[in-house]
Structures are given as structure tokens and as C-alpha cells.
Scaffold this motif. Structure first.
Motif, PDB file in Angstrom:
ATOM      1  N   ASP A 242       0.640  -1.016   0.238  1.00 32.48           N
ATOM      2  CA  ASP A 242      -0.187  -0.197  -0.153  1.00 32.48           C
ATOM      3  C   ASP A 242       0.750   1.148   0.252  1.00 32.48           C
ATOM      4  OD1 ASP A 242       1.102  -0.438   2.223  1.00 32.48           O
ATOM      5  OD2 ASP A 242      -0.516   0.061   3.491  1.00 32.48           O
ATOM      6  N   GLY A 243       2.375   1.082  -0.364  1.00 27.82           N
ATOM      7  CA  GLY A 243       2.979   2.379  -0.163  1.00 27.82           C
ATOM      8  C   GLY A 243       3.513   2.792   0.942  1.00 27.82           C
ATOM      9  N   THR A 244       3.072   2.444   2.271  1.00 29.30           N
ATOM     10  CA  THR A 244       3.536   3.005   3.295  1.00 29.30           C
ATOM     11  C   THR A 244       4.830   1.686   3.784  1.00 29.30           C
ATOM     12  OG1 THR A 244       2.424   0.952   4.707  1.00 29.30           O
ATOM     13  CG2 THR A 244       1.205   3.058   4.315  1.00 29.30           C
ATOM     14  N   GLU A 245       5.642   2.647   4.650  1.00 26.77           N
ATOM     15  CA  GLU A 245       6.766   2.765   5.447  1.00 26.77           C
ATOM     16  C   GLU A 245       6.454   1.545   6.461  1.00 26.77           C
ATOM     17  OE1 GLU A 245       9.960   2.821   3.852  1.00 26.77           O
ATOM     18  OE2 GLU A 245       9.391   3.620   1.863  1.00 26.77           O
ATOM     19  N   GLN A 246       6.788   0.039   6.372  1.00 24.00           N
ATOM     20  CA  GLN A 246       7.137  -0.581   7.528  1.00 24.00           C
ATOM     21  C   GLN A 246       8.901  -0.663   8.168  1.00 24.00           C
ATOM     22  OE1 GLN A 246       5.233  -4.043   7.420  1.00 24.00           O
ATOM     23  NE2 GLN A 246       5.234  -4.584   8.660  1.00 24.00           N
ATOM     24  N   VAL A 247       8.622  -0.539   9.596  1.00 24.94           N
ATOM     25  CA  VAL A 247       9.857  -0.843  10.565  1.00 24.94           C
ATOM     26  C   VAL A 247      10.153  -2.432  10.094  1.00 24.94           C
ATOM     27  CG1 VAL A 247      10.728  -0.263  12.749  1.00 24.94           C
ATOM     28  CG2 VAL A 247       8.759   1.301  11.774  1.00 24.94           C
ATOM     29  N   THR A 248      11.212  -2.586  10.968  1.00 21.75           N
ATOM     30  CA  THR A 248      12.242  -3.965  10.693  1.00 21.75           C
ATOM     31  C   THR A 248      12.985  -3.738  12.022  1.00 21.75           C
ATOM     32  OG1 THR A 248      13.426  -3.728   9.109  1.00 21.75           O
ATOM     33  CG2 THR A 248      11.646  -4.660   7.990  1.00 21.75           C
ATOM     34  N   LEU A 249      13.359  -5.197  12.246  1.00 20.37           N
ATOM     35  CA  LEU A 249      14.292  -5.205  12.926  1.00 20.37           C
ATOM     36  C   LEU A 249      14.992  -6.755  12.071  1.00 20.37           C
ATOM     37  CD1 LEU A 249      15.561  -4.277  15.927  1.00 20.37           C
ATOM     38  CD2 LEU A 249      14.096  -6.064  16.979  1.00 20.37           C
ATOM     39  N   ALA A 250      16.318  -6.297  12.356  1.00 20.91           N
ATOM     40  CA  ALA A 250      17.189  -7.823  12.037  1.00 20.91           C
ATOM     41  C   ALA A 250      16.460  -7.694  10.503  1.00 20.91           C
ATOM     42  CB  ALA A 250      17.336  -8.787  12.805  1.00 20.91           C
ATOM     43  N   GLY A 251      15.740  -7.165   9.937  1.00 21.79           N
ATOM     44  CA  GLY A 251      15.301  -7.795   8.702  1.00 21.79           C
ATOM     45  C   GLY A 251      13.862  -8.388   9.103  1.00 21.79           C
ATOM     46  N   TRP A 252      13.213  -8.348  10.251  1.00 26.05           N
ATOM     47  CA  TRP A 252      11.919  -8.456  10.194  1.00 26.05           C
ATOM     48  C   TRP A 252      11.321  -7.589  10.744  1.00 26.05           C
ATOM     49  CZ3 TRP A 252      10.571 -13.924   9.251  1.00 26.05           C
ATOM     50  CH2 TRP A 252      11.593 -14.858   9.993  1.00 26.05           C
ATOM     51  N   ALA A 253       9.785  -7.610   9.844  1.00 23.00           N
ATOM     52  CA  ALA A 253       8.919  -6.718  10.243  1.00 23.00           C
ATOM     53  C   ALA A 253       8.173  -6.944  11.346  1.00 23.00           C
ATOM     54  CB  ALA A 253       8.022  -7.437   8.920  1.00 23.00           C
ATOM     55  N   LEU A 254       7.617  -5.826  12.122  1.00 24.77           N
ATOM     56  CA  LEU A 254       7.915  -5.594  12.999  1.00 24.77           C
ATOM     57  C   LEU A 254       6.056  -5.482  13.037  1.00 24.77           C
ATOM     58  CD1 LEU A 254      10.471  -3.608  15.141  1.00 24.77           C
ATOM     59  CD2 LEU A 254       9.675  -6.045  14.558  1.00 24.77           C
ATOM     60  N   TYR A 255       4.867  -5.655  13.932  1.00 22.02           N
ATOM     61  CA  TYR A 255       3.773  -5.716  14.251  1.00 22.02           C
ATOM     62  C   TYR A 255       3.655  -5.422  15.355  1.00 22.02           C
ATOM     63  CZ  TYR A 255       4.156  -8.445   9.816  1.00 22.02           C
ATOM     64  OH  TYR A 255       4.662  -8.146   8.265  1.00 22.02           O
ATOM     65  N   THR A 256       2.198  -4.824  15.776  1.00 26.24           N
ATOM     66  CA  THR A 256       1.442  -4.494  17.078  1.00 26.24           C
ATOM     67  C   THR A 256       0.494  -6.232  16.931  1.00 26.24           C
ATOM     68  OG1 THR A 256      -0.359  -2.918  16.569  1.00 26.24           O
ATOM     69  CG2 THR A 256       1.733  -2.859  17.792  1.00 26.24           C
ATOM     70  N   TYR A 257      -0.604  -6.435  17.850  1.00 24.10           N
ATOM     71  CA  TYR A 257      -1.620  -7.094  18.213  1.00 24.10           C
ATOM     72  C   TYR A 257      -2.731  -6.507  17.768  1.00 24.10           C
ATOM     73  CZ  TYR A 257      -3.834 -11.692  18.511  1.00 24.10           C
ATOM     74  OH  TYR A 257      -4.957 -12.620  18.999  1.00 24.10           O
ATOM     75  N   SER A 258      -3.368  -5.756  17.877  1.00 22.00           N
ATOM     76  CA  SER A 258      -4.853  -5.491  18.523  1.00 22.00           C
ATOM     77  C   SER A 258      -5.697  -6.509  18.943  1.00 22.00           C
ATOM     78  CB  SER A 258      -5.686  -5.519  16.281  1.00 22.00           C
ATOM     79  OG  SER A 258      -6.411  -7.157  15.930  1.00 22.00           O
ATOM     80  N   LYS A 259      -5.451  -7.353  20.049  1.00 18.82           N
ATOM     81  CA  LYS A 259      -6.051  -8.000  20.722  1.00 18.82           C
ATOM     82  C   LYS A 259      -5.316  -7.981  22.379  1.00 18.82           C
ATOM     83  CE  LYS A 259      -8.368 -11.239  17.505  1.00 18.82           C
ATOM     84  NZ  LYS A 259      -8.966 -12.495  17.038  1.00 18.82           N
ATOM     85  N   ASP A 260      -4.030  -7.828  22.042  1.00 18.12           N
ATOM     86  CA  ASP A 260      -3.490  -7.639  23.236  1.00 18.12           C
ATOM     87  C   ASP A 260      -4.727  -6.370  24.252  1.00 18.12           C
ATOM     88  OD1 ASP A 260      -1.412  -8.694  23.305  1.00 18.12           O
ATOM     89  OD2 ASP A 260      -0.149  -6.956  22.352  1.00 18.12           O
ATOM     90  N   PRO A 261      -4.730  -6.811  25.125  1.00 20.61           N
ATOM     91  CA  PRO A 261      -5.320  -6.102  26.465  1.00 20.61           C
ATOM     92  C   PRO A 261      -5.892  -4.276  26.866  1.00 20.61           C
ATOM     93  CG  PRO A 261      -4.594  -7.887  27.773  1.00 20.61           C
ATOM     94  CD  PRO A 261      -4.483  -7.906  25.881  1.00 20.61           C
ATOM     95  N   ALA A 262      -4.094  -4.883  26.744  1.00 18.59           N
ATOM     96  CA  ALA A 262      -3.526  -3.993  27.115  1.00 18.59           C
ATOM     97  C   ALA A 262      -2.254  -3.179  27.282  1.00 18.59           C
ATOM     98  CB  ALA A 262      -3.707  -3.369  28.865  1.00 18.59           C
ATOM     99  N   PRO A 263      -1.276  -2.303  26.865  1.00 17.79           N
ATOM    100  CA  PRO A 263       0.107  -2.132  27.054  1.00 17.79           C
ATOM    101  C   PRO A 263       0.506  -2.870  28.225  1.00 17.79           C
ATOM    102  CG  PRO A 263      -0.701   0.603  26.809  1.00 17.79           C
ATOM    103  CD  PRO A 263      -1.940  -0.761  27.234  1.00 17.79           C
ATOM    104  N   GLY A 264       2.276  -3.445  26.956  1.00 12.60           N
ATOM    105  CA  GLY A 264       2.581  -4.663  27.600  1.00 12.60           C
ATOM    106  C   GLY A 264       2.788  -5.509  27.917  1.00 12.60           C
ATOM    107  N   LYS A 265       1.731  -6.159  27.861  1.00  8.22           N
ATOM    108  CA  LYS A 265       1.131  -7.273  27.572  1.00  8.22           C
ATOM    109  C   LYS A 265       1.378  -8.359  26.443  1.00  8.22           C
ATOM    110  CE  LYS A 265      -1.514  -7.042  30.966  1.00  8.22           C
ATOM    111  NZ  LYS A 265      -0.916  -7.193  32.465  1.00  8.22           N
ATOM    112  N   TRP A 266       0.965  -9.189  25.890  1.00  9.18           N
ATOM    113  CA  TRP A 266       1.650 -10.248  25.066  1.00  9.18           C
ATOM    114  C   TRP A 266       0.714 -11.272  24.192  1.00  9.18           C
ATOM    115  CZ3 TRP A 266       4.262  -9.995  29.867  1.00  9.18           C
ATOM    116  CH2 TRP A 266       4.515 -10.731  30.468  1.00  9.18           C
ATOM    117  N   ALA A 267      -0.569 -11.302  24.175  1.00 10.61           N
ATOM    118  CA  ALA A 267      -1.529 -12.265  24.073  1.00 10.61           C
ATOM    119  C   ALA A 267      -1.514 -12.862  23.028  1.00 10.61           C
ATOM    120  CB  ALA A 267      -3.543 -11.405  24.119  1.00 10.61           C
TER     121      ALA A 267
END
Length: 217
Positions: free
Chosen positions: A161-186
């Protein structure tokens, strides 16, 4: 005897003078021109440079020094612009139970997807997948702020879609929409392909849900 010798020398000198005048007059273009040119060169070489309205160049001046115009042109070249710093942040942290993780500036846990590729960096999470796992993006040409993360490991990729996604050691980074709060890892271990990412880009395989086996390194 002495008087006769003097007369002879005088006569010989006179004849030489006459002969020289005859040769000069008959060869005005050739011999005369050559003698005049040679004489002029000798006079000019013997004269001081100031006699001709200029100063002699210094022998100590370097012959390969750049011209003033070239120096001015180089000085006027603007420096390369540094990438703009985004308000997006990558923060390395050590948290209870999970250990080493990376969070964004809001404290949300960041993940990597095993179906992506790091070499070359590419994301295979699009459409509905990207709604569940929102990509961490920055404005084009900018870089995220870093805390405890090696800048050499951080980059970006351009998504479909033309956006720039951040990578770390080549791996694209994502958040998770179902994490209940910051600091969680569902999102840890979802589908056996989603894992919390560590600051070195590797999977964090701590706190895996029941039934999820840590993949081979």
C-alpha cells in the motif's frame, strides 16, 4: 715587423666587418632574424620580471592546487540531509515472565511473523491479516527513535500500500490488535507463527501458551 702585423690585423678586421655587413644585408630574413630572435630571448631572460609589468610566479606554489572557483563550488555544496526522526519509538525492555522484548512508544509489545522473510526483508501479512496485526510504520524517509536497540539492525520496507514498515534484523514489526493493554502479549505463539520479538531480532519463546511448541531456531 710589429707595425706590419698591426696593419695586417687592421686590414683583416676591416675586411671581416665588410664581409659581415654584406652577409647581413643579403640574408636579412634568415641569419638576421635568427640572431635578433636569439638576442631578444637572451635580453628577456636577463631582464627582471618587473620590467615587463608582472611578478614572477613563486616556485614554491603547488602546481596541482585546485582553482578558486572549484574550491568555492565545493564549499557551496549542501551536506546530505539526515533522515528525519519519527515519533515512532522502539524500546528494548526486560519484563517479568517474558524476559527481553521490544515495545513501541506506547508500551505495546511488538511481534514478528514466521511467514515473513528477513533476507530480503518482506512482509506477507496483508489485508485481513494486517487488520489483526497492524504493521508498525513510519513516515517515508524517516527513522524511528531507539532506546536500547542497535541502530544497525533497524530498517524499513515498503508495503504494497506504499507505507513504510519498520524492520528489526530484517523482520517486519507488528502490534497485536487483541492485546488487552500496553505491556501485554496475548499474541505470543498465535498460530505457531507469531512471536514476541527480542532486541536482537530473534523470537522470544518464553511464556508460550499451552499446546504451542517452540519452533526450531
Amino acid at each position: 715587423m710589429i707595425r706590419r702585423n698591426r696593419i695586417a690585423i687592421a686590414v683583416a678586421g676591416g675586411m671581416a666587418t665588410v664581409l659581415a655587413l654584406v652577409m647581413w644585408s643579403t640574408n636579412a630574413v634568415g641569419v638576421q632574424g635568427t640572431n635578433v630572435a636569439q638576442t631578444g630571448s637572451a635580453v628577456e631572460a636577463a631582464a627582471a620580471p618587473g620590467d615587463y609589468g608582472y611578478d614572477a610566479p613563486s616556485s614554491s606554489a603547488p602546481t596541482d592546487a585546485p582553482a578558486a572557483g572549484a574550491q568555492n563550488s565545493a564549499a557551496q555544496q549542501p551536506p546530505a540531509a539526515a533522515p528525519a526522526v519519527s515519533n515512532v519509538r522502539l524500546v528494548a525492555k526486560t519484563v517479568d515472565k517474558m524476559g527481553d522484548v521490544v515495545q513501541d512508544g506506547d508500551g505495546r509489545t511488538l511481534y514478528r511473523f514466521d511467514k515473513d522473510t528477513p533476507k530480503p526483508p518482506a512482509s506477507n501479512c496483508v489485508d485481513k491479516c494486517a487488520e489483526t496485526w497492524p504493521p508498525l510504520t513510519v513516515a517515508p524517509g524517516s527513522t524511528p527513535q531507539l532506546e536500547g536497540v542497535d541502530p544497525a539492525l533497524v530498517g524499513t520496507i515498503k508495503r504494497a500500500d506504499g507505507t513504510e514498515q519498520v524492520t528489526l534484523a530484517g523482520w517486519a514489526l507488528y502490534t497485536y490488535s487483541k492485546d488487552p493493554a500496553p505491556g501485554k502479549w496475548a499474541g505470543q505463539g498465535v498460530g505457531g507463527t507469531w512471536f514476541v520479538i527480542q532486541p536482537n531480532g530473534k523470537r522470544n519463546v518464553e511464556c508460550l501458551p499451552a499446546g504451542v511448541t517452540a519452533p526450531a531456531a
